[in-house]
Design a protein around this motif. Structure first.
Motif, mmCIF file in Angstrom:
data_model
loop_
_atom_site.group_PDB
_atom_site.id
_atom_site.type_symbol
_atom_site.label_atom_id
_atom_site.label_comp_id
_atom_site.label_asym_id
_atom_site.label_seq_id
_atom_site.Cartn_x
_atom_site.Cartn_y
_atom_site.Cartn_z
ATOM 1 N N GLY A 1 48.838 67.076 -28.355
ATOM 2 C CA GLY A 1 48.961 67.665 -29.687
ATOM 3 C C GLY A 1 48.024 68.844 -29.878
ATOM 4 N N VAL A 2 46.759 68.642 -29.495
ATOM 5 C CA VAL A 2 45.790 69.740 -29.590
ATOM 6 C C VAL A 2 46.176 70.851 -28.614
ATOM 7 C CG1 VAL A 2 43.361 70.375 -29.361
ATOM 8 C CG2 VAL A 2 43.974 68.152 -30.303
ATOM 9 N N GLY A 3 46.714 70.443 -27.464
ATOM 10 C CA GLY A 3 47.118 71.424 -26.449
ATOM 11 C C GLY A 3 48.192 72.376 -26.945
ATOM 12 N N MET A 4 49.091 71.886 -27.784
ATOM 13 C CA MET A 4 50.129 72.769 -28.332
ATOM 14 C C MET A 4 49.507 73.853 -29.207
ATOM 15 S SD MET A 4 53.252 70.134 -29.224
ATOM 16 C CE MET A 4 54.366 71.461 -29.637
ATOM 17 N N LEU A 5 48.475 73.485 -29.965
ATOM 18 C CA LEU A 5 47.767 74.495 -30.753
ATOM 19 C C LEU A 5 47.112 75.536 -29.850
ATOM 20 C CD1 LEU A 5 45.947 72.596 -33.651
ATOM 21 C CD2 LEU A 5 47.697 74.352 -33.861
ATOM 22 N N LEU A 6 46.474 75.069 -28.776
ATOM 23 C CA LEU A 6 45.822 75.994 -27.849
ATOM 24 C C LEU A 6 46.855 76.849 -27.120
ATOM 25 C CD1 LEU A 6 43.035 73.692 -26.335
ATOM 26 C CD2 LEU A 6 42.923 75.260 -28.288
ATOM 27 N N GLY A 7 48.037 76.279 -26.868
ATOM 28 C CA GLY A 7 49.108 77.051 -26.261
ATOM 29 C C GLY A 7 49.530 78.210 -27.147
ATOM 30 N N ILE A 8 49.598 77.970 -28.456
ATOM 31 C CA ILE A 8 49.921 79.031 -29.405
ATOM 32 C C ILE A 8 48.832 80.101 -29.410
ATOM 33 C CG2 ILE A 8 50.339 79.566 -31.828
ATOM 34 C CD1 ILE A 8 52.623 78.125 -30.451
ATOM 35 N N VAL A 9 47.569 79.663 -29.250
ATOM 36 C CA VAL A 9 46.464 80.620 -29.158
ATOM 37 C C VAL A 9 46.668 81.544 -27.959
ATOM 38 C CG1 VAL A 9 43.991 80.882 -28.723
ATOM 39 C CG2 VAL A 9 44.792 79.159 -30.340
ATOM 40 N N LEU A 10 47.018 80.965 -26.813
ATOM 41 C CA LEU A 10 47.268 81.770 -25.617
ATOM 42 C C LEU A 10 48.454 82.709 -25.824
ATOM 43 C CD1 LEU A 10 46.718 79.143 -22.769
ATOM 44 C CD2 LEU A 10 45.346 81.188 -23.205
ATOM 45 N N ILE A 11 49.492 82.228 -26.512
ATOM 46 C CA ILE A 11 50.657 83.066 -26.787
ATOM 47 C C ILE A 11 50.258 84.253 -27.664
ATOM 48 C CG2 ILE A 11 52.864 83.169 -28.009
ATOM 49 C CD1 ILE A 11 53.124 81.816 -25.357
ATOM 50 N N MET A 12 49.436 84.006 -28.683
ATOM 51 C CA MET A 12 49.008 85.093 -29.573
ATOM 52 C C MET A 12 48.205 86.141 -28.808
ATOM 53 S SD MET A 12 50.379 84.359 -32.389
ATOM 54 C CE MET A 12 49.641 85.675 -33.349
ATOM 55 N N ILE A 13 47.342 85.687 -27.922
ATOM 56 C CA ILE A 13 46.593 86.640 -27.085
ATOM 57 C C ILE A 13 47.560 87.407 -26.188
ATOM 58 C CG2 ILE A 13 44.845 86.862 -25.286
ATOM 59 C CD1 ILE A 13 43.526 84.334 -26.406
ATOM 60 N N GLY A 14 48.573 86.688 -25.657
ATOM 61 C CA GLY A 14 49.576 87.325 -24.806
ATOM 62 C C GLY A 14 50.408 88.346 -25.544
ATOM 63 N N ASP B 1 41.908 85.795 -19.778
ATOM 64 C CA ASP B 1 42.006 85.323 -21.162
ATOM 65 C C ASP B 1 41.974 83.799 -21.218
ATOM 66 O OD1 ASP B 1 42.211 87.910 -22.120
ATOM 67 O OD2 ASP B 1 44.401 87.937 -21.989
ATOM 68 N N ALA B 2 42.645 83.161 -20.250
ATOM 69 C CA ALA B 2 42.663 81.696 -20.208
ATOM 70 C C ALA B 2 41.261 81.139 -19.947
ATOM 71 C CB ALA B 2 43.637 81.220 -19.129
ATOM 72 N N TRP B 3 40.515 81.784 -19.056
ATOM 73 C CA TRP B 3 39.168 81.305 -18.756
ATOM 74 C C TRP B 3 38.236 81.484 -19.961
ATOM 75 C CZ3 TRP B 3 38.170 77.905 -15.393
ATOM 76 C CH2 TRP B 3 38.825 77.868 -14.159
ATOM 77 N N ILE B 4 38.400 82.584 -20.689
ATOM 78 C CA ILE B 4 37.588 82.788 -21.898
ATOM 79 C C ILE B 4 37.891 81.698 -22.914
ATOM 80 C CG2 ILE B 4 37.223 84.315 -23.886
ATOM 81 C CD1 ILE B 4 37.669 86.681 -21.978
ATOM 82 N N LEU B 5 39.183 81.402 -23.104
ATOM 83 C CA LEU B 5 39.568 80.339 -24.042
ATOM 84 C C LEU B 5 39.025 78.994 -23.571
ATOM 85 C CD1 LEU B 5 41.133 79.464 -26.544
ATOM 86 C CD2 LEU B 5 43.148 79.164 -25.095
ATOM 87 N N PHE B 6 39.014 78.752 -22.259
ATOM 88 C CA PHE B 6 38.469 77.507 -21.713
ATOM 89 C C PHE B 6 36.993 77.353 -22.104
ATOM 90 C CE2 PHE B 6 36.216 75.270 -18.277
ATOM 91 C CZ PHE B 6 36.864 74.050 -18.330
ATOM 92 N N VAL C 1 35.459 78.762 -24.628
ATOM 93 C CA VAL C 1 35.388 78.563 -26.077
ATOM 94 C C VAL C 1 35.697 77.115 -26.440
ATOM 95 C CG1 VAL C 1 36.461 79.171 -28.283
ATOM 96 C CG2 VAL C 1 35.921 80.963 -26.624
ATOM 97 N N ILE C 2 36.715 76.541 -25.786
ATOM 98 C CA ILE C 2 37.118 75.164 -26.091
ATOM 99 C C ILE C 2 36.040 74.165 -25.663
ATOM 100 C CG2 ILE C 2 38.769 73.359 -25.480
ATOM 101 C CD1 ILE C 2 39.703 75.419 -27.563
ATOM 102 N N VAL C 3 35.422 74.380 -24.508
ATOM 103 C CA VAL C 3 34.341 73.484 -24.070
ATOM 104 C C VAL C 3 33.189 73.532 -25.064
ATOM 105 C CG1 VAL C 3 32.587 73.105 -22.293
ATOM 106 C CG2 VAL C 3 34.952 73.586 -21.620
ATOM 107 N N PHE C 4 32.829 74.757 -25.480
ATOM 108 C CA PHE C 4 31.750 74.912 -26.461
ATOM 109 C C PHE C 4 32.132 74.253 -27.785
ATOM 110 C CE2 PHE C 4 29.751 77.420 -29.890
ATOM 111 C CZ PHE C 4 28.415 77.156 -29.600
ATOM 112 N N ALA C 5 33.379 74.470 -28.226
ATOM 113 C CA ALA C 5 33.849 73.879 -29.478
ATOM 114 C C ALA C 5 33.879 72.356 -29.391
ATOM 115 C CB ALA C 5 35.239 74.421 -29.821
ATOM 116 N N SER C 6 34.216 71.819 -28.216
ATOM 117 C CA SER C 6 34.255 70.365 -28.028
ATOM 118 C C SER C 6 32.859 69.762 -28.145
ATOM 119 C CB SER C 6 34.867 70.032 -26.667
ATOM 120 O OG SER C 6 36.201 70.488 -26.584
#
Length: 381
Positions: free
Chosen positions: A22-35, A347-352, A354-359
């Motif tokens: 479920g959370v992954g779908m949100l992050l997928g949309i984040v990657l799409i927006m960057i794309g 971009d994926a590594w930057i988001l990774f 961010v997500i680790v820090f946010a977690s």
């Protein structure tokens, strides 16, 4: 030592995976927006790359045809050509047109150019069917996104144009399909009026002199000459605005895409914040569910640091699994979007990161609950 995080995840594995998806779908949309943003940058430069001009000469006090209206005389290309340092120069037009179809019209950007000229905007590598323009009139090259096939006829203005070539991945800076017509046809479509309008103008004593105008003159500079110096000379003697290739790209990326990029960036930040909040709420709920077990562990003498480590590890693992599912989700749907989406590994590594820090931040919610847990609650039931 027993890995408490591993044992706890195994105990609620199904719930953990569904939550991560479920959370992954949100992050997928984040990657799409960057794309989408990356795709806008790529699309903005497609036409510039295919034309390959060093200089863009446009109407004085304007930013050129991609940003606002620009009109210059067609024969200016001959004056530019004989100036010192110029290798090639050609006149071109750029205009929005509607390509009529049975189901619905297709909005496109038409590029008009001299088919016998030295600069041809049609990139041979993008031509997948048919050929380039060979006749001055009534031929058109379209992109595959328009849906037209070779041999079809398209009515533009008063005339019908035959599709003689089809290109791929050719779009304007706004993502609209590109089509190519001869300069004479383009001038007729853009600058000539209807018969009634011409009659009215003649009755008023107005003569239409715009049919020999274009939107820009593009030029290349000879090797060994400084592009900025040549541009300065043209501005000085021809009283026109002149933009180098770099300046034209800046106009497209900064002036035209800046607002969209800010919107995408803000939306991306909001999604990351929402994802962090969701992870924090999930960890908090999971911690509440095992408060009795945590109290028992405290009563048995397990230090807070060990229990806190369990909570932090679970949170980070949840973020990592969500990121993996988000990547899979984004790669499954990105090509379904009408605009170009470019997914890049950096971009994926930057988001990774961010997500680790946010977690880690989100885990503090559960950690606070663990610290406040009362060992006596294990006895009280």
């Amino acid at each position: 030592m027993i890995n408490l995080a591993k044992r706890d995840i195994e105990h609620t594995l199904g719930k953990f995976i569904v939550t991560a998806m479920g959370v992954g779908m949100l992050l997928g949309i984040v990657l799409i927006m960057i794309g989408v943003y990356r795709g806008m940058m790529v699309e903005a430069e497609i036409l510039l790359n295919d034309i390959g001009a060093d200089l863009w000469i446009v109407q004085e006090d304007t930013l050129g045809p991609f940003a606002e209206s620009s009109r210059v005389h067609e024969d200016l290309k001959n004056i530019i050509y004989v100036m010192q340092g110029i290798d090639k120069s050609e006149a071109m037009t750029f205009q929005n047109i509607q390509l009529p179809r049975k189901d619905k019209s297709v909005l496109a950007v038409a590029v008009g150019y001299d088919i016998y000229g030295a600069i041809n905007p049609i990139n041979p590598k993008r031509l997948i069917k048919g050929r380039k323009l060979k006749n001055d009139h009534y031929e058109i090259v379209v992109t595959d996104k328009t849906g037209f096939q070779l041999g079809e006829e398209i009515k533009l203005g008063r005339n019908f144009y035959k599709v003689v070539g089809i290109t791929s991945k050719t779009v304007s800076s706004g993502g609209d399909p590109l089509v190519y017509i001869s300069l004479k046809d383009a001038q007729e479509l853009q600058f000539l009026y209807s018969n009634k309008e011409i009659q009215n103008d003649e009755a008023r004593g107005i003569e239409n002199s715009e049919s020999y105008r274009v939107n820009a003159i593009v030029a290349t500079v000879k090797d060994g000459f400084d592009v900025d110096k040549v541009a300065h000379d043209i501005r000085k003697w021809q009283h026109k605005n002149v933009y180098t290739d770099k300046q034209q790209r800046d106009i497209l990326t900064k002036n035209l895409i800046e607002k969209s990029s800010k919107q995408i960036g803000l939306f991306t930040i909001i999604l990351v914040i929402v994802s962090t909040i969701i992870i924090a709420l999930i960890i908090y709920t999971m911690t509440l569910e095992k408060m009795k077990e945590i109290s028992i562990m405290k009563l048995m003498g397990l230090p807070n640091t060990l229990i806190i480590e369990m909570i932090v590890k679970e949170t980070i693992l949840l973020g990592i699994f969500a990121f993996i599912f988000g990547n899979i989700f984004s790669h499954l749907i990105y090509d379904k979007f009408p605009k170009l989406v470019v997914l890049q590994i950096p971009d994926a590594w930057i988001l990774f990161g961010v997500i680790v820090f946010a977690s880690i931040l989100a885990s503090f919610v559960g950690v606070k609950k663990v610290i406040s847990a009362d060992p006596a609650a294990a006895i009280g039931g």
